[in-house]
Motif scaffolding. Structure first.
Motif, PDB file in Angstrom:
ATOM      1  N   VAL A  76     -34.779  19.980  30.169  1.00 43.17           N
ATOM      2  CA  VAL A  76     -34.672  18.599  29.704  1.00 43.17           C
ATOM      3  C   VAL A  76     -33.267  18.355  29.160  1.00 43.17           C
ATOM      4  O   VAL A  76     -32.765  19.125  28.346  1.00 43.17           O
ATOM      5  N   SER A  77     -32.653  17.259  29.601  1.00 44.98           N
ATOM      6  CA  SER A  77     -31.304  16.898  29.146  1.00 44.98           C
ATOM      7  C   SER A  77     -31.283  15.446  28.685  1.00 44.98           C
ATOM      8  O   SER A  77     -31.890  14.580  29.316  1.00 44.98           O
ATOM      9  N   ARG A 115     -38.539  15.662  32.002  1.00 42.33           N
ATOM     10  CA  ARG A 115     -37.977  14.330  31.804  1.00 42.33           C
ATOM     11  C   ARG A 115     -38.124  13.562  33.104  1.00 42.33           C
ATOM     12  O   ARG A 115     -37.429  13.820  34.078  1.00 42.33           O
ATOM     13  N   MET A 116     -39.029  12.576  33.118  1.00 38.99           N
ATOM     14  CA  MET A 116     -39.298  11.836  34.344  1.00 38.99           C
ATOM     15  C   MET A 116     -38.343  10.663  34.532  1.00 38.99           C
ATOM     16  O   MET A 116     -37.940  10.356  35.651  1.00 38.99           O
ATOM     17  N   GLU A 117     -38.004   9.988  33.426  1.00 37.78           N
ATOM     18  CA  GLU A 117     -37.121   8.830  33.519  1.00 37.78           C
ATOM     19  C   GLU A 117     -36.348   8.671  32.226  1.00 37.78           C
ATOM     20  O   GLU A 117     -36.869   8.949  31.132  1.00 37.78           O
ATOM     21  N   LEU A 118     -35.108   8.227  32.348  1.00 40.70           N
ATOM     22  CA  LEU A 118     -34.243   7.993  31.189  1.00 40.70           C
ATOM     23  C   LEU A 118     -33.376   6.790  31.491  1.00 40.70           C
ATOM     24  O   LEU A 118     -32.801   6.685  32.576  1.00 40.70           O
ATOM     25  N   GLY A 119     -33.295   5.866  30.519  1.00 36.17           N
ATOM     26  CA  GLY A 119     -32.456   4.703  30.758  1.00 36.17           C
ATOM     27  C   GLY A 119     -32.494   3.704  29.626  1.00 36.17           C
ATOM     28  O   GLY A 119     -33.220   3.885  28.643  1.00 36.17           O
ATOM     29  N   PRO A 120     -31.721   2.615  29.745  1.00 33.11           N
ATOM     30  CA  PRO A 120     -31.741   1.562  28.737  1.00 33.11           C
ATOM     31  C   PRO A 120     -33.147   0.971  28.620  1.00 33.11           C
ATOM     32  O   PRO A 120     -33.831   0.779  29.627  1.00 33.11           O
ATOM     33  N   GLU A 155     -39.600  31.162  23.668  1.00 29.73           N
ATOM     34  CA  GLU A 155     -38.401  31.511  24.434  1.00 29.73           C
ATOM     35  C   GLU A 155     -37.692  30.206  24.758  1.00 29.73           C
ATOM     36  O   GLU A 155     -38.172  29.398  25.556  1.00 29.73           O
ATOM     37  N   ILE A 156     -36.520  29.978  24.139  1.00 32.44           N
ATOM     38  CA  ILE A 156     -35.813  28.710  24.284  1.00 32.44           C
ATOM     39  C   ILE A 156     -34.445  28.952  24.891  1.00 32.44           C
ATOM     40  O   ILE A 156     -33.674  29.788  24.402  1.00 32.44           O
ATOM     41  N   THR A 157     -34.139  28.252  25.972  1.00 30.75           N
ATOM     42  CA  THR A 157     -32.824  28.360  26.610  1.00 30.75           C
ATOM     43  C   THR A 157     -32.220  26.965  26.752  1.00 30.75           C
ATOM     44  O   THR A 157     -32.900  25.952  26.625  1.00 30.75           O
ATOM     45  N   GLY A 158     -30.925  26.920  27.047  1.00 29.41           N
ATOM     46  CA  GLY A 158     -30.206  25.666  27.154  1.00 29.41           C
ATOM     47  C   GLY A 158     -29.263  25.513  25.966  1.00 29.41           C
ATOM     48  O   GLY A 158     -28.987  26.486  25.239  1.00 29.41           O
ATOM     49  N   ARG A 176     -28.830  19.852  26.662  1.00 29.50           N
ATOM     50  CA  ARG A 176     -28.602  20.166  28.068  1.00 29.50           C
ATOM     51  C   ARG A 176     -29.522  21.301  28.526  1.00 29.50           C
ATOM     52  O   ARG A 176     -29.524  22.387  27.945  1.00 29.50           O
ATOM     53  N   ASP A 177     -30.325  20.992  29.560  1.00 27.76           N
ATOM     54  CA  ASP A 177     -31.199  21.981  30.222  1.00 27.76           C
ATOM     55  C   ASP A 177     -32.065  22.748  29.228  1.00 27.76           C
ATOM     56  O   ASP A 177     -32.236  23.975  29.330  1.00 27.76           O
ATOM     57  N   LEU A 178     -32.645  22.037  28.280  1.00 30.59           N
ATOM     58  CA  LEU A 178     -33.491  22.686  27.276  1.00 30.59           C
ATOM     59  C   LEU A 178     -34.828  23.085  27.894  1.00 30.59           C
ATOM     60  O   LEU A 178     -35.585  22.250  28.388  1.00 30.59           O
ATOM     61  N   THR A 179     -35.098  24.366  27.870  1.00 32.20           N
ATOM     62  CA  THR A 179     -36.348  24.914  28.403  1.00 32.20           C
ATOM     63  C   THR A 179     -37.075  25.658  27.287  1.00 32.20           C
ATOM     64  O   THR A 179     -36.473  26.472  26.585  1.00 32.20           O
ATOM     65  N   VAL A 180     -38.361  25.346  27.116  1.00 36.77           N
ATOM     66  CA  VAL A 180     -39.163  25.968  26.063  1.00 36.77           C
ATOM     67  C   VAL A 180     -40.396  26.602  26.693  1.00 36.77           C
ATOM     68  O   VAL A 180     -41.194  25.920  27.338  1.00 36.77           O
ATOM     69  N   GLU A 181     -40.545  27.909  26.495  1.00 37.69           N
ATOM     70  CA  GLU A 181     -41.718  28.635  26.984  1.00 37.69           C
ATOM     71  C   GLU A 181     -42.372  29.337  25.805  1.00 37.69           C
ATOM     72  O   GLU A 181     -41.708  30.090  25.083  1.00 37.69           O
ATOM     73  N   ILE A 182     -43.675  29.091  25.630  1.00 45.49           N
ATOM     74  CA  ILE A 182     -44.396  29.613  24.466  1.00 45.49           C
ATOM     75  C   ILE A 182     -45.439  30.618  24.932  1.00 45.49           C
ATOM     76  O   ILE A 182     -46.354  30.273  25.686  1.00 45.49           O
ATOM     77  N   PRO A 183     -45.337  31.877  24.484  1.00 49.65           N
ATOM     78  CA  PRO A 183     -46.339  32.873  24.879  1.00 49.65           C
ATOM     79  C   PRO A 183     -47.660  32.661  24.138  1.00 49.65           C
ATOM     80  O   PRO A 183     -47.675  32.401  22.937  1.00 49.65           O
ATOM     81  N   THR A 184     -48.771  32.708  24.869  1.00 51.59           N
ATOM     82  CA  THR A 184     -50.113  32.606  24.275  1.00 51.59           C
ATOM     83  C   THR A 184     -51.002  33.695  24.867  1.00 51.59           C
ATOM     84  O   THR A 184     -50.592  34.409  25.796  1.00 51.59           O
ATOM     85  N   GLU A 185     -52.212  33.807  24.359  1.00 55.87           N
ATOM     86  CA  GLU A 185     -53.150  34.798  24.883  1.00 55.87           C
ATOM     87  C   GLU A 185     -53.501  34.516  26.340  1.00 55.87           C
ATOM     88  O   GLU A 185     -53.839  35.419  27.101  1.00 55.87           O
TER      89      GLU A 185
END
Length: 621
Positions: free
Chosen positions: A27-28, A231-236, A62-65, A8-17
């Motif tokens: 993303v859920s 997440r653009m689309e999710l389905g069967p 930095e990961i939230t959700g 649920r609501d997974l957000t990933v931010e990666i610090p770089t130079e």
């Protein structure tokens, strides 16, 4: 059904130079027990980063959700608890088995280490379990191969070893990151069958990451499509592939050669994915979307339909994928008719190649027979496909035809000249007429040299031009293959995979060759990039009158681009015919086996009648 993993609501931010990389944005999704859940999208869309975050492989991000697995939030667990879960409860199959296996340790030792890390068992017990699992994943003579090293296995066998390592502790969840990329279709089918068998027998849940949409459409129950961390689309799977809602999903499907009549141009997604350092505002796909509207500059709503499909898009009606081209519509452009009257560019007559591999039983040299009497003719202006499993001799034959490896016996004639009679000066002239483009566009480019030097090398080596004239010619080549000439002084690492392949093609074109040999040129590329490269190849062939030998394990690509196809098995050509006949009426049992393993046509079922039930979020229009 019960979910084994709920994100649920997974957000990933990666610090770089250079700044913060926004790798995943709220993303859920949930994965039901015993199902196969597919994640698709182009390179850089966030597929692998998402699963790495779930596994705890991104310590500096930095990961939230929330990521709930068996009632535990993985994001809140300490390292010790995560290590206890990894392997025992969640297995991981990585894309490149060679780099994932330690070259200094035997494969049996590496798998047994998984057991010793999580359980207290004797070496004898661990060995017995490893041997049993190796046998189950199809490793023959597992008792003896336990003590072999990774380099002693083929790519498919190494992938089986990785699967054995992931399954040895019988985890309820397996995450497979591109497990079949660059594998032969027969090996790919075996790997998929093995994973499916584990699901049936053990109730194992599988999350599969792949850019092979045709494969995913045939095995997955549910699919999530990602782009630029969203997440653009999710389905069967059935409804998603037959009637996609999001234009990006449609674009991916349209990029597949299987959707077109062989020989026609493919419709790729224009442009390239955005930088995740500064994603576009509003809909992230808007700069590349052919159906973008003014409102797309605002954050789109999540549209949920009654069949379980959900899409992050302003478009109110679903986007239907095009119908696939029927085999009967095939129209060859090449040498199937009147071949005897066409110019022969390359002719191989009874070509054999053997290597000495050291002492045999009595110390005498032992011969390894790689090519066993090859007869092959390549005609001017055609594209001849060469297909077969890894180790059958495809690439070796290509090197023999190019004069890079001398044949043990037999004759190779290139444009009327026998290769074994050429002098040194003849060879320099021959090098201008036949060029190669290799499978790995990054590995075949020197990372320490600028693109200007890489593409300009043929001019320098053959003393054709220098200075400003060489720069002008290199920039003309870059523009011809669709690269920005202003990027003349960049390094290979500053280009995408598709752009690097264009660099390799530009280098091959520098000396105006008559023949180009493509050795798996698109096997590791996303479908959208693959479509661009295939279109480029066709344009260049038409404009410059080029002749191609095209080596690939992707039979849908071979069918689309080739006039004739030669099927190789164990160093021999077992069947040679027009592409139409090879696909419609294969004669050799091995050819039929290849065809059966490669037929993953994206569903063309009638579009479902779906109804929008709610629209969540989004900026006010």
């Amino acid at each position: 059904m019960t979910s084994i993993l709920d994100v649920r609501d997974l957000t990933v931010e990666i610090p770089t130079e250079d700044g913060i990389v926004h790798a995943a944005n709220k993303v859920s999704f949930s994965v039901e027990k015993g199902s196969l859940f597919g994640i698709a999208g182009e390179s850089g869309s966030g597929k692998s980063v998402l699963t790495q975050a779930i596994m705890g492989f991104l310590p500096n991000a930095e990961i939230t959700g929330t990521v709930t697995f068996e009632d535990e939030d993985l994001l809140k667990l300490d390292r010790r608890r995560l290590r206890a879960l990894r392997g025992a409860r969640i297995g991981m199959i990585f894309q490149d088995p060679l780099s994932s296996l330690h070259p200094y340790y035997t494969i049996g030792t590496q798998i047994a280490e998984m057991i010793h890390t999580h359980e207290k068992v004797s070496d004898k017990q661990a060995r017995a379990r490893v041997v049993e699992m190796l046998e189950r994943v199809g490793i023959r003579d597992a008792e003896h191969r336990f003590d072999d090293y990774p380099h002693q296995f083929s790519g498919g066998m190494r992938q089986r070893v990785m699967i054995a390592m992931a399954l040895i502790l019988n985890p309820p969840l397996i995450i497979a990151d591109e497990p079949t990329t660059a594998l032969d279709v027969t090996v790919q089918a075996q790997i998929i069958e093995l994973l499916d068998e584990m699901r049936r027998e053990r109730g194992t849940t599988v999350i599969m990451i792949t850019h092979d949409l045709s494969l995913l459409s045939s095995i997955a129950e549910k699919v999530m499509v990602m782009y630029a961390g969203n997440r653009m689309e999710l389905g069967p799977a059935k409804t998603l592939f037959s009637a996609p809602v999001h234009p990006y999903t449609t674009g991916l499907l349209n990029s597949s050669p299987a959707k077109y009549t062989p020989g026609t141009m493919i419709e790729p997604i224009s442009g390239r994915p955005p930088s995740l350092l500064a994603p576009p505002k509003g809909c992230v796909f808007r700069p590349r979307c052919t159906k973008a509207m003014d409102v797309c500059a605002k954050t789109p709503p999540l549209r949920v339909f009654d069949d379980g499909t959900a899409a992050l898009c302003w478009q109110e009606t679903e986007d239907l994928a095009p119908e696939g081209a029927a085999p009967a519509e095939y129209s060859s452009t090449g040498a199937s008719e009147g071949q005897t009257h066409r110019q022969r560019m390359i002719e191989a007559v009874n070509v054999h190649l053997s290597y000495e591999t050291g002492g045999g039983m009595k110390g005498a040299p032992k011969a390894l027979h790689v090519l066993k009497g090859i007869d092959l003719t390549l005609y001017k202006g055609e594209t001849l496909g060469l297909v077969g499993e890894s180790g059958c001799g495809k690439s070796t034959l290509a090197r023999v035809l190019a004069g890079l490896v001398p044949a043990s016996s037999g004759d190779v004639v290139v444009e009327g000249q026998m290769l074994d009679t050429l002098t040194h000066s003849d060879w320099r002239a021959m090098r201008k007429r036949i060029q190669l483009v290799f499978q790995d566009p990054f590995g075949s480019l020197n990372p320490r040299r600028r693109v200007s030097s890489i593409i300009g090398d043929p001019f320098r080596i053959h003393k054709i031009c220098a200075g400003a004239e060489r720069k002008r010619k290199v920039q003309e080549l870059m523009e011809r293959v669709g690269l920005n000439p202003e990027h003349y002084n960049r390094y290979p690492s500053e280009f995408s995979g598709g752009q690097r392949q264009r660099i390799g093609i530009a280098r091959a074109l520098a000396l105006h060759p008559d023949i180009i040999i493509f050795d798996e040129p698109v096997s590791a590329l996303d479908v959208s990039i693959q479509a661009q490269i295939l279109n480029l190849m066709r344009h260049l062939q038409e404009d410059m009158g080029l002749t191609y030998l095209f080596i690939s394990h992707d039979l849908s690509v071979v069918r689309h681009v080739c006039d004739r196809i030669a099927v190789m098995n164990k160093g021999q050509i077992v069947e040679l015919d027009t592409a139409e006949n090879i696909y419609a009426r294969p004669r050799d049992p091995y050819t039929r086996e290849l065809m059966a393993a490669s037929m993953h046509d994206i569903t063309t079922d009638a579009p479902p009648k779906r109804r929008l039930i709610e629209s969540i979020g989004g900026e006010a229009a």
